[in-house]
Design an enzyme around this catalytic site. Structure first.
Site, PDB file in Angstrom:
ATOM      1  N   ASN A  46      53.054  21.461  -0.274  1.00 31.48           N
ATOM      2  CA  ASN A  46      53.088  21.990   1.088  1.00 31.48           C
ATOM      3  C   ASN A  46      54.106  21.204   1.913  1.00 31.48           C
ATOM      4  O   ASN A  46      54.301  19.996   1.721  1.00 31.48           O
ATOM      5  CB  ASN A  46      51.705  21.998   1.739  1.00 31.48           C
ATOM      6  CG  ASN A  46      50.997  20.666   1.778  1.00 31.48           C
ATOM      7  OD1 ASN A  46      51.223  19.811   0.934  1.00 31.48           O
ATOM      8  ND2 ASN A  46      50.125  20.489   2.737  1.00 31.48           N
ATOM      9  N   ILE A  47      54.753  21.916   2.815  1.00 32.29           N
ATOM     10  CA  ILE A  47      55.797  21.314   3.646  1.00 32.29           C
ATOM     11  C   ILE A  47      55.520  21.702   5.095  1.00 32.29           C
ATOM     12  O   ILE A  47      55.772  22.843   5.498  1.00 32.29           O
ATOM     13  CB  ILE A  47      57.206  21.764   3.196  1.00 32.29           C
ATOM     14  CG1 ILE A  47      57.426  21.405   1.718  1.00 32.29           C
ATOM     15  CG2 ILE A  47      58.275  21.122   4.080  1.00 32.29           C
ATOM     16  CD1 ILE A  47      58.752  21.868   1.139  1.00 32.29           C
ATOM     17  N   GLU A  48      54.950  20.754   5.837  1.00 32.14           N
ATOM     18  CA  GLU A  48      54.599  21.028   7.230  1.00 32.14           C
ATOM     19  C   GLU A  48      55.802  20.797   8.133  1.00 32.14           C
ATOM     20  O   GLU A  48      56.852  20.288   7.704  1.00 32.14           O
ATOM     21  CB  GLU A  48      53.403  20.148   7.620  1.00 32.14           C
ATOM     22  CG  GLU A  48      52.168  20.503   6.791  1.00 32.14           C
ATOM     23  CD  GLU A  48      50.925  19.718   7.165  1.00 32.14           C
ATOM     24  OE1 GLU A  48      51.022  18.730   7.938  1.00 32.14           O
ATOM     25  OE2 GLU A  48      49.847  20.096   6.667  1.00 32.14           O
ATOM     26  N   GLU A  65      51.726  26.690  -2.648  1.00 32.10           N
ATOM     27  CA  GLU A  65      51.869  27.806  -3.597  1.00 32.10           C
ATOM     28  C   GLU A  65      53.206  28.523  -3.463  1.00 32.10           C
ATOM     29  O   GLU A  65      53.876  28.779  -4.475  1.00 32.10           O
ATOM     30  CB  GLU A  65      50.685  28.764  -3.455  1.00 32.10           C
ATOM     31  CG  GLU A  65      49.348  28.162  -3.912  1.00 32.10           C
ATOM     32  CD  GLU A  65      48.592  27.433  -2.809  1.00 32.10           C
ATOM     33  OE1 GLU A  65      49.229  26.981  -1.839  1.00 32.10           O
ATOM     34  OE2 GLU A  65      47.366  27.311  -2.942  1.00 32.10           O
TER      35      GLU A  65
HETATM   36  N1  THU Z   1      47.628  24.470   2.212  1.00 36.99           N
HETATM   37  C1  THU Z   1      48.278  24.739   1.046  1.00 36.99           C
HETATM   38  O1  THU Z   1      49.307  24.134   0.754  1.00 36.99           O
HETATM   39  N2  THU Z   1      47.768  25.691   0.225  1.00 36.99           N
HETATM   40  C2  THU Z   1      46.621  26.387   0.481  1.00 36.99           C
HETATM   41  O2  THU Z   1      46.315  27.330  -0.223  1.00 36.99           O
HETATM   42  C3  THU Z   1      45.754  25.964   1.581  1.00 36.99           C
HETATM   43  C4  THU Z   1      46.423  25.156   2.636  1.00 36.99           C
HETATM   44  C5  THU Z   1      48.207  23.474   3.137  1.00 36.99           C
HETATM   45  C6  THU Z   1      48.789  24.061   4.388  1.00 36.99           C
HETATM   46  C7  THU Z   1      48.742  22.872   5.323  1.00 36.99           C
HETATM   47  O3  THU Z   1      49.923  22.110   5.138  1.00 36.99           O
HETATM   48  C8  THU Z   1      47.562  22.066   4.825  1.00 36.99           C
HETATM   49  O4  THU Z   1      47.244  22.551   3.539  1.00 36.99           O
HETATM   50  C9  THU Z   1      46.339  22.159   5.708  1.00 36.99           C
HETATM   51  O5  THU Z   1      45.983  23.479   5.904  1.00 36.99           O
END
Ligand code: THU
Length: 129
Positions: A40-42, A53
């Site tokens: 994940n990349i915020e 994903e």
């Molecule tokens: N997140 C994912 O990377 N995949 C998911 O299926 C659920 C949520 C991430 C998004 C965000 O960066 C963090 O988890 C908190 O929601």
């Protein structure tokens, strides 16, 4: 399955999640057996961040993969971390209903496996268009 989980674990270590501090790693196997991973990349502009994903799907598609056969995903700790609703639909674009989704602890222990059909029943796909 172990290679897939290890790839997800390595990807999770690269997560950019300074805001939620919820690190996610995902890995996907293509129809040739190859493994692609992503994190994940915020973003400081919160809605612009994205999940692990789609990062993994992007790597698979750019690597020439055509179909997702198996997925591993892990978040923080040992709570079940299933793909969110949007990610289930994104996986659906490239996977059959019997594709396996393995949910793991951050240490790579398998918690529970699902099929995509279990997580996204009566789903919408290209055959519905
Ligand atoms: N997140 C994912 O990377 N995949 C998911 O299926 C659920 C949520 C991430 C998004 C965000 O960066 C963090 O988890 C908190 O929601």
């Amino acid at each position: 399955m172990r290679d897939l989980i290890e790839a997800a674990k390595a990807a999770r270590a690269r997560a950019h999640a300074p805001y939620s501090k919820f690190l996610v790693g995902a890995a996907m196997r293509d129809e040739q057996g190859r493994v692609f991973a992503g994190c994940n990349i915020e973003n400081a502009s919160y809605p612009q961040g994205w999940c692990a994903e789609p990062s993994a799907i992007s790597a698979l598609i750019m690597g020439g993969g055509m179909r997702i056969t198996e997925v591993a995903v892990m978040g923080n700790g040992d709570e079940l971390c299933t793909p969110c609703g949007g990610c289930r639909q994104k996986i659906r674009e490239f996977a059959r209903g019997d594709a396996k989704i393995h949910c793991c602890t951050e240490d790579g222990e398998l918690i529970r496996s699902f099929t995509l059909d279990e997580l996204l029943p009566y789903s919408f796909g290209r055959e519905n268009l």
